[in-house]
Design a protein around this motif. Structure first.
Motif, PDB file in Angstrom:
ATOM      1  N   UNK B 212       0.876  -1.209   0.052  1.00  0.00           N
ATOM      2  CA  UNK B 212      -0.054  -0.019  -0.017  1.00  0.00           C
ATOM      3  C   UNK B 212       0.872   1.253   0.160  1.00  0.00           C
ATOM      4  N   UNK B 213       1.874   1.059   0.832  1.00  0.00           N
ATOM      5  CA  UNK B 213       2.679   2.285   1.163  1.00  0.00           C
ATOM      6  C   UNK B 213       3.538   2.590  -0.384  1.00  0.00           C
ATOM      7  N   UNK B 214       3.955   1.679  -1.010  1.00  0.00           N
ATOM      8  CA  UNK B 214       4.641   1.713  -2.320  1.00  0.00           C
ATOM      9  C   UNK B 214       3.859   2.247  -3.139  1.00  0.00           C
ATOM     10  N   UNK B 215       2.594   1.862  -3.327  1.00  0.00           N
ATOM     11  CA  UNK B 215       1.789   2.623  -4.171  1.00  0.00           C
ATOM     12  C   UNK B 215       1.438   4.044  -4.123  1.00  0.00           C
ATOM     13  N   UNK B 216       1.238   4.487  -2.963  1.00  0.00           N
ATOM     14  CA  UNK B 216       0.746   5.999  -2.661  1.00  0.00           C
ATOM     15  C   UNK B 216       1.789   6.858  -2.219  1.00  0.00           C
ATOM     16  N   UNK B 217       3.003   6.580  -1.813  1.00  0.00           N
ATOM     17  CA  UNK B 217       3.747   7.386  -1.323  1.00  0.00           C
ATOM     18  C   UNK B 217       4.888   8.254  -2.281  1.00  0.00           C
ATOM     19  N   UNK B 218       5.456   9.158  -1.795  1.00  0.00           N
ATOM     20  CA  UNK B 218       6.411   9.782  -2.603  1.00  0.00           C
ATOM     21  C   UNK B 218       7.589   9.487  -1.994  1.00  0.00           C
ATOM     22  N   UNK B 219       7.564   9.480  -0.248  1.00  0.00           N
ATOM     23  CA  UNK B 219       8.638   9.364   0.147  1.00  0.00           C
ATOM     24  C   UNK B 219       8.130   8.268   1.384  1.00  0.00           C
ATOM     25  N   UNK B 220       9.269   7.618   1.808  1.00  0.00           N
ATOM     26  CA  UNK B 220       8.835   6.500   3.017  1.00  0.00           C
ATOM     27  C   UNK B 220       9.804   6.736   4.085  1.00  0.00           C
ATOM     28  N   UNK B 221       9.236   6.759   5.461  1.00  0.00           N
ATOM     29  CA  UNK B 221       9.865   6.703   6.588  1.00  0.00           C
ATOM     30  C   UNK B 221       9.641   5.372   7.350  1.00  0.00           C
ATOM     31  N   UNK B 222      10.614   4.885   7.640  1.00  0.00           N
ATOM     32  CA  UNK B 222      10.766   3.590   8.362  1.00  0.00           C
ATOM     33  C   UNK B 222      10.767   3.730   9.964  1.00  0.00           C
ATOM     34  N   UNK B 223       9.741   3.377  10.706  1.00  0.00           N
ATOM     35  CA  UNK B 223       9.874   3.622  12.288  1.00  0.00           C
ATOM     36  C   UNK B 223      10.214   2.376  12.706  1.00  0.00           C
ATOM     37  N   UNK B 224      11.319   2.380  13.812  1.00  0.00           N
ATOM     38  CA  UNK B 224      11.104   1.149  14.909  1.00  0.00           C
ATOM     39  C   UNK B 224      11.253   1.671  16.000  1.00  0.00           C
ATOM     40  N   UNK B 225      10.342   1.439  17.062  1.00  0.00           N
ATOM     41  CA  UNK B 225      10.275   1.923  18.680  1.00  0.00           C
ATOM     42  C   UNK B 225      10.497   3.167  18.782  1.00  0.00           C
ATOM     43  N   UNK B 226       9.649   4.036  17.970  1.00  0.00           N
ATOM     44  CA  UNK B 226       9.596   5.487  18.017  1.00  0.00           C
ATOM     45  C   UNK B 226      10.592   6.074  17.379  1.00  0.00           C
ATOM     46  N   UNK B 227      11.637   5.432  16.752  1.00  0.00           N
ATOM     47  CA  UNK B 227      12.503   6.312  15.956  1.00  0.00           C
ATOM     48  C   UNK B 227      12.392   6.058  14.532  1.00  0.00           C
ATOM     49  N   UNK B 228      12.846   7.294  13.701  1.00  0.00           N
ATOM     50  CA  UNK B 228      12.814   6.693  12.321  1.00  0.00           C
ATOM     51  C   UNK B 228      14.130   6.361  12.087  1.00  0.00           C
ATOM     52  N   UNK B 229      14.216   4.991  11.601  1.00  0.00           N
ATOM     53  CA  UNK B 229      15.394   4.605  11.175  1.00  0.00           C
ATOM     54  C   UNK B 229      16.125   4.761   9.649  1.00  0.00           C
ATOM     55  N   UNK B 230      15.025   4.839   8.812  1.00  0.00           N
ATOM     56  CA  UNK B 230      15.445   5.051   7.442  1.00  0.00           C
ATOM     57  C   UNK B 230      14.469   5.924   6.802  1.00  0.00           C
ATOM     58  N   UNK B 231      14.881   6.737   5.947  1.00  0.00           N
ATOM     59  CA  UNK B 231      13.907   7.580   5.210  1.00  0.00           C
ATOM     60  C   UNK B 231      14.535   8.000   3.694  1.00  0.00           C
ATOM     61  N   UNK B 232      13.941   7.625   3.043  1.00  0.00           N
ATOM     62  CA  UNK B 232      14.354   7.572   1.504  1.00  0.00           C
ATOM     63  C   UNK B 232      12.943   7.753   0.458  1.00  0.00           C
ATOM     64  N   UNK B 233      13.201   8.354  -0.714  1.00  0.00           N
ATOM     65  CA  UNK B 233      11.957   8.298  -1.682  1.00  0.00           C
ATOM     66  C   UNK B 233      11.772   6.877  -1.912  1.00  0.00           C
ATOM     67  N   UNK B 234      10.510   6.700  -2.241  1.00  0.00           N
ATOM     68  CA  UNK B 234       9.862   5.330  -2.396  1.00  0.00           C
ATOM     69  C   UNK B 234      10.721   4.287  -3.397  1.00  0.00           C
TER      70      UNK B 234
END
Lengths: 295, 322
Positions: B212-234
């Motif tokens: 779903x997120x691949x379909x709709x997003x321009x950018x993605x942030x991956x969260x793990x235990x409250x922190x954003x561990x990786x962020x990049x364009x889809x």
């Protein structure tokens, strides 16, 4: 075109929740019996003045006709002062019904506000309000009413106050618990996120969803208040004679129990019918409002 | 580059629990431009929902700044906040719980407009409701129905219409399709994308569903235990996941390809650590197969490893993990 729309609208509206609750209630024969008994009693209370005149038949002493057994002229007989028992009972229903309805209305209104505030704001507010309610709740409604009437003096108004105070904590608890279950739902959050005020959220979103248990509780409690009014009057703490109150009539008739049992039988029967009809209706409403039984 | 509609800097939300501080959202920063979508993914309990609610100030942040059109909304008073709320809306996960069962569709859609005094007459209000229902693809005959009479997809459309009623610029979508079945998911997603194009909306799209997120997003942030561990364009994230957690997440997507049969996905072992009083070093340490002693020397920091691609794993800089 507009007529068709209107027709469509009524069709859709007719399937609203109130309608489906009514459909379920209609299926419950006992509840319907209770409802009809209650409606009949309310009608009799409303038209009591037409059926039998208050001053001449229910209050005025008529010694020549005293202690008559039930007959075509006096359906339920006459008492030791020659007053028509039937007339007294139908006028007594005015007192019992109106007082219990007013007492419940006061208790629901005040209880709803206290319960809503406690449940919605939570924390300290909740703690203070509910501990105060707990104190009131620790005393049984009957005992509470006796002590309040004893303290304030015997009058109808004081009896009303006593009943209302005795039932405020009951309603505060019911309303608080249903509000607790509703206030964390997402539609409340949705209302908050578009900027609705707390008052609007309580009155528009929470109360309409919490109203079911309140109606059930009020119906059941009304039956109990009728009993309390009668009991207090029987003990001489409620409605003063010569007012035709069911409990007072029981008290007056008790001396003639052996010779004229109809003097207590009919008022007692009236109390029983009133309480049973309210309990049947209350039980039926509870089932009809139960979301698990929704179809 | 446009000025971002929403900019979040070092946003933190800690909850007090009897066991200690629960770090629900810990030092999250990002920006969303007009007409763009930031997808937030992560497993249950990683703080995605809290992040969304905190941005709308339905939950007060512990610290950090939230800039909406250049204005820091964390310090706004109640009255000023109300004006901002019109521009920031929320679409909920559960279309069954998010609609008041005692209100009809038109009442639900009208409410935000009444609260914000957007229409002067009843007629205008009804007109608006009609427009909004058409916009989200609801038949006009449903105007007086109640939520329990509708299916999940229609309910979610009502939720979207309610969110659009105040003409927002930014919408937090909290798993808006995860309660729907797949055929309806696609309908709702396409509707949301159409609306985004028409109205130049910005979305913060919270989900745990990677397709779903691949379909709709321009950018993605991956969260793990409250922190954003990786962020990049889809596309970059799906093509070159760098953080070990993202790698594990992506490898868990089922692939319909016979040649991939027998290839073991990079599955994670162990439980998620408790977000109460978490460790000061990498929170993924205990489950990471690349973990080494050096990991304990680095505290959390999201660094740019290639243009637009951020990661919190220190081994991404040293080149130990490609």
């Amino acid at each position: 075109m507009s007529r068709r729309n209107a027709k469509e609208e009524t069709q859709i509206k007719s399937r609203s929740q109130m309608a489906s609750i009514w459909m379920r209630l209609k299926k419950n024969k006992m509840a319907m019996a209770g409802l009809f008994m209650l409606l009949a009693m309310i009608l009799i209370a409303v038209f009591a003045g037409i059926i039998a005149d208050y001053d001449t038949e229910a209050i005025q002493q008529n010694m020549p006709e005293r202690m008559q057994t039930p007959s075509a002229k006096h359906w339920f007989g006459t008492d030791n002062f020659g007053r028509d028992v039937f007339a007294r009972i139908i006028h007594g229903s005015r007192i019992s019904l109106s007082m219990s309805i007013i007492a419940m209305a006061i208790a629901v209104a005040i209880g709803a506000v206290i319960g809503a505030i406690a449940g919605y704001y939570g924390g300290k507010t909740d703690n203070i309000l509910m501990r105060f309610m707990d104190i009131l709740l620790a005393i049984p409604p009957m005992l509470m009413s006796i002590s309040i009437v004893a303290a304030l003096g015997q009058s109808m108004v004081n009896l009303l106050i006593a009943l209302a105070i005795a039932y405020i904590p009951v309603f505060a608890r019911v309303i608080r618990s249903s509000i607790l279950s509703i206030k964390d739902q997402e539609f409340i959050e949705a209302a908050k996120s578009c900027g609705s005020s707390n008052g609007r959220i309580i009155f528009k979103h929470i109360i309409p969803n919490a109203i079911g248990p309140i109606i059930v509780q009020a119906t059941l409690a009304m039956g109990a208040t009728i009993l309390i009014i009668a009991s207090l009057s029987f003990m001489g703490l409620g409605v003063k004679p010569p007012s035709p109150e069911w409990g007072t009539m029981l008290y007056e008739g008790r001396d003639f129990l052996k010779g004229a049992p109809y003097l207590v039988l009919f008022p007692g029967g009236a109390i029983t019918l009133a309480v049973i009809s309210l309990n049947l209706l209350g039980d039926g409403l509870r089932d009809a409002l139960d979301p698990r039984l929704r179809n | 580059m446009d000025k971002p509609v929403l900019e979040v800097n070092h946003l933190k939300k800690y909850f007090k629990t009897p066991a200690g501080q629960l770090h629900a959202v810990d030092d999250v920063s990002f920006a969303i431009e007009k007409g763009h979508t930031l997808g937030v993914v992560g497993e249950s309990g990683c703080g995605k929902t809290t992040l969304g609610r905190t941005i709308l100030r339905l939950i007060e942040p512990t610290s950090g700044e939230i800039y909406f059109n250049g204005e820091d909304i964390t310090k706004l008073k109640k009255d000023n906040m109300k004006a901002i709320r019109r521009k920031m809306q929320l679409i909920f996960q559960d279309p069954y719980a998010s609609l008041n069962p005692r209100m009809s569709v038109s009442e639900i859609i009208k409410e935000p407009m009444i609260v914000n005094k957007m229409c002067s007459s009843k007629k205008e209000l009804d007109e608006k409701v009609k427009e909004l229902m058409e916009l989200v693809g609801l038949a006009p005959r449903l105007v007086n129905t109640y939520p329990h009479e509708m299916d999940g997809g229609r309910r979610q459309r009502v939720g979207i219409a309610r969110a659009l009623a105040t003409n927002p610029e930014f919408i937090v979508c909290d798993e808006p399709v995860s309660a729907l079945d797949v055929s309806i998911q696609a309908q709702i997603l396409n509707l949301m994308m159409d609306l985004q194009e028409k109205k130049q909306l910005s979305y913060l799209f919270i989900t745990h569903d990677l397709s779903v997120v691949k379909h709709i997003s321009t950018e993605i942030a991956v969260m793990y235990l409250g922190q954003c561990v990786e962020k990049a364009p889809t596309e970059e994230l799906f093509a070159h996941p760098r953080h070990p957690y993202t790698k594990a997440l992506l490898s868990a997507i089922p692939v319909i390809d016979i040649s991939q049969r027998g290839k073991k996905p990079e599955l994670l072992t162990g439980e998620v650590n408790s977000p109460v009083n978490p460790v000061s070093y990498c929170r993924f340490y205990s489950r990471c197969k690349y973990a080494c002693d050096k990991c304990k020397e680095h505290s959390y920091e999201l660094k740019e490893i290639s243009p637009g691609h951020f990661s919190a794993c220190h081994m991404n800089f040293t080149g130990e993990i490609e």
